[in-house]
Design a protein around this motif. Sequence first.
Motif, short mmCIF file in Angstrom:
data_model
loop_
_atom_site.label_atom_id
_atom_site.label_comp_id
_atom_site.label_asym_id
_atom_site.label_seq_id
_atom_site.Cartn_x
_atom_site.Cartn_y
_atom_site.Cartn_z
N GLY A 1 0.81 -1.22 0.00
CA GLY A 1 0.00 0.00 0.00
C GLY A 1 0.84 1.26 0.00
N GLU A 2 1.93 1.24 0.75
CA GLU A 2 2.83 2.39 0.79
C GLU A 2 3.48 2.60 -0.57
N ARG A 3 3.80 1.51 -1.25
CA ARG A 3 4.39 1.59 -2.59
C ARG A 3 3.39 2.21 -3.56
N ILE A 4 2.13 1.82 -3.43
CA ILE A 4 1.08 2.40 -4.28
C ILE A 4 1.02 3.91 -4.06
N TYR A 5 1.01 4.31 -2.79
CA TYR A 5 0.91 5.74 -2.48
C TYR A 5 2.14 6.48 -3.00
N LEU A 6 3.32 5.93 -2.80
CA LEU A 6 4.55 6.58 -3.24
C LEU A 6 4.56 6.77 -4.75
#
Length: 137
Positions: free
Chosen positions: A87-92
């Motif tokens: 999820g953090e990768r998606i946001y980044l």
Amino acid sequence: MRYLTWLAAYQNYEPELPANLADFRKFAFRRIKWRTVDYLRNQTLRTQSQVKLEHALPIAIDPMADQEIHWQLAALLTELLAQCRPGERIYLTEFFLEEQSVASIMHRHQVSRRTVYNWRTRLLTKAHQLYQQQARN
């Protein structure tokens, strides 16, 4: 400049010219006057915002400084991406790199706004920790 302004006034004057020549002269004079005032105002603002030469001498121009900052940021982002959860990768990638809005991320991945904000919070926490580690080294 004065002749170009007069020409622009001539082209923009709507009434017939032979009959309204006196009015045209007033119109053109006002155009030239205000164009000159604008030009002088712009020149004054430009000269006021310039750095005087005696103050410019100590200013160092280092073209590699921007490149070094870019390299540091690229290294930080690469390291951050390796530590991210999905999820953090998606946001980044979508928010920072593709400049997508929070709403579009929500709709694309069918998650709540709170979830996207949680991704952001965890990502920023990890980024802060990485930045602190790099600053110590």
